[in-house]
Design a protein around this motif. Sequence first.
Motif, PDB file in Angstrom:
ATOM      1  N   GLY A 288      -7.772  52.918  44.974  1.00 21.46           N
ATOM      2  CA  GLY A 288      -9.011  53.666  44.759  1.00 21.46           C
ATOM      3  C   GLY A 288      -9.972  52.936  43.835  1.00 21.46           C
ATOM      4  N   ARG A 289     -10.665  53.670  43.028  1.00 18.13           N
ATOM      5  CA  ARG A 289     -11.671  53.130  42.115  1.00 18.13           C
ATOM      6  C   ARG A 289     -11.048  52.182  41.088  1.00 18.13           C
ATOM      7  N   PRO A 290     -11.900  51.372  40.443  1.00 14.93           N
ATOM      8  CA  PRO A 290     -11.371  50.389  39.489  1.00 14.93           C
ATOM      9  C   PRO A 290     -10.727  50.964  38.232  1.00 14.93           C
ATOM     10  N   VAL A 291     -11.182  52.109  37.742  1.00 16.07           N
ATOM     11  CA  VAL A 291     -10.598  52.662  36.517  1.00 16.07           C
ATOM     12  C   VAL A 291     -10.492  54.184  36.614  1.00 16.07           C
ATOM     13  N   ILE A 292      -9.511  54.729  35.876  1.00 16.87           N
ATOM     14  CA  ILE A 292      -9.392  56.175  35.703  1.00 16.87           C
ATOM     15  C   ILE A 292     -10.207  56.585  34.488  1.00 16.87           C
ATOM     16  N   THR A 293     -10.053  55.807  33.431  1.00 16.45           N
ATOM     17  CA  THR A 293     -10.791  56.030  32.194  1.00 16.45           C
ATOM     18  C   THR A 293     -10.872  54.732  31.417  1.00 16.45           C
ATOM     19  N   MET A 294     -11.874  54.656  30.566  1.00 17.75           N
ATOM     20  CA  MET A 294     -12.017  53.539  29.637  1.00 17.75           C
ATOM     21  C   MET A 294     -12.115  54.114  28.237  1.00 17.75           C
ATOM     22  N   VAL A 295     -11.348  53.524  27.325  1.00 15.69           N
ATOM     23  CA  VAL A 295     -11.388  53.907  25.918  1.00 15.69           C
ATOM     24  C   VAL A 295     -11.915  52.693  25.164  1.00 15.69           C
TER      25      VAL A 295
ATOM     26  N   VAL B 104     -14.932  57.349  25.046  1.00 13.16           N
ATOM     27  CA  VAL B 104     -13.974  57.508  26.133  1.00 13.16           C
ATOM     28  C   VAL B 104     -14.748  57.992  27.351  1.00 13.16           C
ATOM     29  N   CYS B 105     -14.696  57.203  28.440  1.00  7.31           N
ATOM     30  CA  CYS B 105     -15.531  57.501  29.604  1.00  7.31           C
ATOM     31  C   CYS B 105     -14.703  57.690  30.868  1.00  7.31           C
TER      32      CYS B 105
END
Length: 144
Positions: A56-63, A76-77
């Motif tokens: 799927g997409r490149p990230v679930i979340t970025m901290v 946190v995005c």
Amino acid sequence: MSELAAFIDSWTDDPNGVKKAFVRLKTVLESLQGATVNFVPRPPASYSLRAEPHRGRPVITMVDVATLDGERFLSVCFYADTITDPEERGDLIPGGLLSQDGYCFDLDSGEADDVAYIEARIIEAANAFSLPEDSPCGEVDEED
């Protein structure tokens, strides 16, 4: 020592408990099955943990650990369509997460309630990616 471990070890000035929050969120991200956690340092601008799904997409979340006026804080995005923000603590950032709409939450302390709110968003995003988690901080949805 890994680059991430060296970064955490070198973070000695933490009057607001932001490091503690970062380490807690790191543990939550590492508990997600079907995802890999990568450390992306971009000194001096930021240091980023990225939970990357295996599909799927490149990230679930970025901290991201960022610094403003000499104080570190976390940003946190998440993709906007993978979480809710029932207490309206986040900011909608059009095109803000890898050119897609994102929700970002800033943490400038290790306040337990704030960290728990972000943990809940991480689990919610993981569920949107249909990823189970083993963390004691959240419930696994057995229907998936």
